[in-house]
Design a protein around this motif. Structure first.
Motif, short mmCIF file in Angstrom:
data_model
loop_
_atom_site.label_atom_id
_atom_site.label_comp_id
_atom_site.label_asym_id
_atom_site.label_seq_id
_atom_site.Cartn_x
_atom_site.Cartn_y
_atom_site.Cartn_z
N ALA A 81 0.88 -1.22 -0.08
CA ALA A 81 0.12 0.07 -0.04
C ALA A 81 0.76 1.29 0.02
O ALA A 81 0.34 2.34 -0.07
N GLY A 82 2.17 1.21 0.03
CA GLY A 82 3.08 2.20 -0.11
C GLY A 82 3.61 2.76 1.36
O GLY A 82 3.17 2.18 2.30
N ILE A 83 4.77 3.55 1.25
CA ILE A 83 5.29 3.83 2.31
C ILE A 83 5.32 5.51 2.52
O ILE A 83 4.85 6.22 1.40
N SER A 84 5.74 6.08 3.43
CA SER A 84 5.97 7.50 3.55
C SER A 84 7.14 8.03 2.94
O SER A 84 8.14 7.48 2.53
N PHE A 85 7.04 9.38 2.68
CA PHE A 85 7.87 10.03 2.08
C PHE A 85 9.51 9.82 2.81
O PHE A 85 10.59 9.56 2.34
N ILE A 86 9.44 10.04 4.09
CA ILE A 86 10.50 9.94 4.82
C ILE A 86 11.13 8.58 4.77
O ILE A 86 12.22 8.23 4.54
N GLU A 87 10.17 7.36 4.91
CA GLU A 87 10.64 6.05 4.75
C GLU A 87 11.46 5.84 3.48
O GLU A 87 12.42 4.91 3.22
N TYR A 142 9.63 5.61 -8.08
CA TYR A 142 9.05 4.37 -7.96
C TYR A 142 9.64 3.75 -6.79
O TYR A 142 10.24 2.36 -6.70
N LEU A 143 9.33 4.45 -5.47
CA LEU A 143 9.53 3.82 -4.27
C LEU A 143 8.24 3.59 -3.45
O LEU A 143 8.52 3.02 -2.51
N GLY A 144 7.21 3.89 -4.17
CA GLY A 144 5.88 3.51 -3.54
C GLY A 144 5.62 4.50 -2.51
O GLY A 144 4.66 4.26 -1.31
N VAL A 145 5.94 5.71 -2.72
CA VAL A 145 5.48 6.86 -1.75
C VAL A 145 4.05 7.06 -1.78
O VAL A 145 3.36 7.24 -3.02
N SER A 146 3.29 7.08 -0.69
CA SER A 146 2.00 7.16 -0.86
C SER A 146 1.13 8.23 0.06
O SER A 146 0.14 8.57 0.20
N ASN A 147 2.42 8.69 1.13
CA ASN A 147 1.70 9.56 1.99
C ASN A 147 2.88 10.50 2.50
O ASN A 147 4.12 10.22 2.49
N PRO A 148 2.69 11.68 2.96
CA PRO A 148 3.83 12.48 3.44
C PRO A 148 4.32 12.13 4.61
O PRO A 148 5.21 12.68 4.97
N GLY A 149 3.81 11.31 5.55
CA GLY A 149 4.17 11.01 7.10
C GLY A 149 3.58 11.84 8.04
O GLY A 149 2.87 12.46 7.76
N SER A 150 4.43 11.96 9.06
CA SER A 150 3.94 12.83 10.17
C SER A 150 4.24 14.14 10.00
O SER A 150 5.16 14.55 9.26
N PRO A 151 3.28 14.89 10.70
CA PRO A 151 3.55 16.61 10.50
C PRO A 151 4.86 17.05 10.78
O PRO A 151 5.67 16.71 11.84
N ASN A 152 5.32 17.94 9.87
CA ASN A 152 6.84 18.63 10.06
C ASN A 152 7.94 17.91 10.06
O ASN A 152 9.31 18.02 10.19
N GLU A 153 7.73 16.33 9.90
CA GLU A 153 8.88 15.50 9.69
C GLU A 153 9.78 15.95 8.44
O GLU A 153 10.83 15.86 8.52
N ILE A 154 9.15 16.20 7.20
CA ILE A 154 10.09 16.40 6.03
C ILE A 154 10.90 17.77 6.36
O ILE A 154 12.04 17.66 6.06
#
Length: 540
Positions: A81-87, A142-154
């Motif tokens: 289902a994908g991983i977060s941006f930071i992952e 092509y890494l399966g990014v599906s969501n931004p992750g936790s707030p302010n993490e990026i």
């Protein structure tokens, strides 16, 4: 059939990819049982269209796939289902390569044996890339990014990121893109190609990308531009390049919504569904603005657009071609940065394909006043001379192609005076060449079709001793005959055995013959019509 839900893993319309191949992406269309097969199944529609069925199995319809063979049923463990941006960032820049990865790094020797590759300075490069706070450019394609992750993490981990490539991931909502972008205030280049974003571009991005210069949105199924308060996209004050290739935009009015972006220099629209374009007048813009008081009345539409790529659309009318002359910066005189300026792409459109009733390249050059890059190919110095406006009249050698074009129009005017409306540059070209109204046209029957025959006079040049005394010949040849083929025929006609002929076109009104040296060009391409004279000489 109603589907059941499995909220713990997947939901309908969720993007995902194969657990063994992140480039194999699909959309969830069904979750639940499949008759005759135990357990819970996920029905997916694969982006590449390579699967087993259309969403039905054994006569039972479970979902509607896009094509007959794009759907399949898979187990949840075979999908991700994908991983977060930071992952994804950690996977690409922090994870150490496994032994298995390194074992796959090899080349084959001459004896077909594997020779391992060793990278010099690998540790230094990895160490530098692992310091994410210093990273200014990141490729997470092509890494399966599906969501931004936790707030302010990026913003905490990569605060200096300026260039970001998210091609081929699982993003589908503009709000998720917005969450990522608002944490990267220095972002100047963003690539979101092949993410299947929602089919309307949301203008909310303008506030989240304050300094963006390049935005790539290829292959997202976009068919409309969603604006906020008016029909004109505002903001994006630094946007220089917008790439909307391989989408589903059919209406030029959608593109006109970008006409007030002052910094826009390159607009890539290859492989959409456009069939007509035009340059907007003052009234058109006013109607689109709809009385918006914030609109700057002095803003010229597409005022800095220098590159417009329209290849692979459905454009088939000459009015669209002629309208390109109205874009203020698309056709300027000369520039120090030639590869970016005066760049127009019309290839793979009906209007640019003579085989589908379109017009050849030299007519496009004639109609486009000062184009310097056409269909990805630079208009050469010689071809630019043939478009008339790049060289001074004192040194100008009248072009056979332009002469043919002007006289062709003149031949049509005798039977239909309204024909001149289809050729807005005709009077300009005719006056420059000094052609009188009574001057005869190239052929008596108008334009030559690809399959029709042309009567040519092949005349030996007196310069060539071996063929100079031979009489001229009149031959009928197909308009699609290439110059290379004509040279071979001349070898036979004049019994030339030891040398290749050199061909030139003698055109009335031209002080010197025009050398025919492009062996791939056809007779039609170089503007040869009925009763043209081709001089045959020996190559020196």
């Amino acid at each position: 059939m109603q589907s059941s839900s499995d909220s713990n893993t997947f939901k309908l319309d969720q993007r995902n990819h194969s657990s063994i191949d992140p480039r194999r992406v699909s959309t969830v269309k069904y979750i639940g049982p499949v008759e005759g097969h135990p357990g819970t199944w996920v029905g997916v529609d694969w982006d590449n269209g390579e699967a087993k069925h259309d969403g039905s199995l054994n006569g039972i319809r479970y979902f509607e796939a896009r094509s007959q063979l794009s759907g399949s049923f898979v187990r949840t463990q075979n999908l991700t289902a994908g991983i977060s941006f930071i992952e994804a960032l950690y996977i690409r820049y922090r994870d150490q390569p496994t032994q298995e990865d390194e074992d796959e790094m090899y080349v084959l020797s001459a004896s077909n044996r594997r020779v391992s590759i060793q990278f010099v300075g690998k540790e230094k490069i990895q160490d530098k890339l692992s310091r994410l706070e210093e990273l200014t450019g990141a490729s997470l394609s092509y890494l399966g990014v599906s969501n931004p992750g936790s707030p302010n993490e990026i913003s905490n981990i990569v605060p200096n990121l300026k260039e970001l490539d998210l091609t081929g991931n699982l993003l589908s909502e503009w709000k998720d893109v917005g969450t990522i972008c608002e944490q990267l205030p220095s972002l100047v280049a963003l690539n979101l190609s092949n993410n299947s974003m929602s089919h309307e571009i949301n203008e909310v991005l303008k506030d989240l990308l304050p300094v963006i210069e390049e935005l790539h949105l290829m292959g997202n199924g976009i068919n409309a531009i969603q604006t906020a308060s008016s029909s004109i996209v505002q903001g994006f004050d630094s946007l220089r390049l917008l790439n909307l290739e391989e989408n589903c935009i059919a209406e030029w009015n959608e593109i006109l919504k970008f006409s007030q972006l002052r910094s826009l220099e390159e607009l890539h629209l290859n492989k959409n569904n456009l069939n007509h374009i035009f340059y907007p007048d003052h009234d058109t813009i006013n109607k689109m603005v709809g009385g918006d008081e914030s609109h700057d009345q002095s803003c010229i539409p597409f005022q800095n657009l220098r590159c417009l790529r329209l290849g692979g659309n459905d454009i088939e009318d000459l009015a669209s071609v002629d309208s390109l002359n109205s874009f203020p910066k698309l056709i300027p005189l000369l520039s120090y940065f030639l590869c970016m300026l005066k760049d127009i792409r019309l290839s793979e459109n009906p209007i640019a394909d003579p085989g589908r009733g379109g017009i050849p390249r030299f007519v496009l050059v004639a109609r486009l006043a000062r184009v310097e890059i056409l269909n990805g190919s630079e208009v050469s110095t010689r071809e630019r001379k043939e478009s008339i406006f790049s060289c001074a009249p004192m040194c100008y050698f009248p072009s056979i192609r332009i002469l043919w074009y002007v006289r062709l129009v003149m031949s049509k005017l005798h039977g239909n005076p309204d024909e001149i409306k289809q050729h807005p540059r005709f009077v300009e070209l005719k006056n420059f060449l000094g052609i009188e109204d009574e001057r005869p046209s190239v052929g008596t029957t108008g334009p030559q079709k690809m399959a029709s025959g042309l009567l040519l006079q092949l005349s030996p040049s007196s310069v060539a001793a071996s063929i100079g005394e031979k009489p001229p010949l009149t031959k009928k040849l197909p308009a699609a005959t290439t110059i290379g083929k004509l040279k071979i025929l001349c070898e036979t006609f004049f019994k030339l055995r030891s040398t290749r002929p050199k061909l030139s076109l003698q055109e009335e009104g031209s002080p010197l013959p025009i050398l025919l040296d492009d062996e791939m060009a056809t007779l039609m391409d170089v503007g040869i019509g009925n009763d043209s004279t081709v001089l045959v000489d020996e190559e020196s």
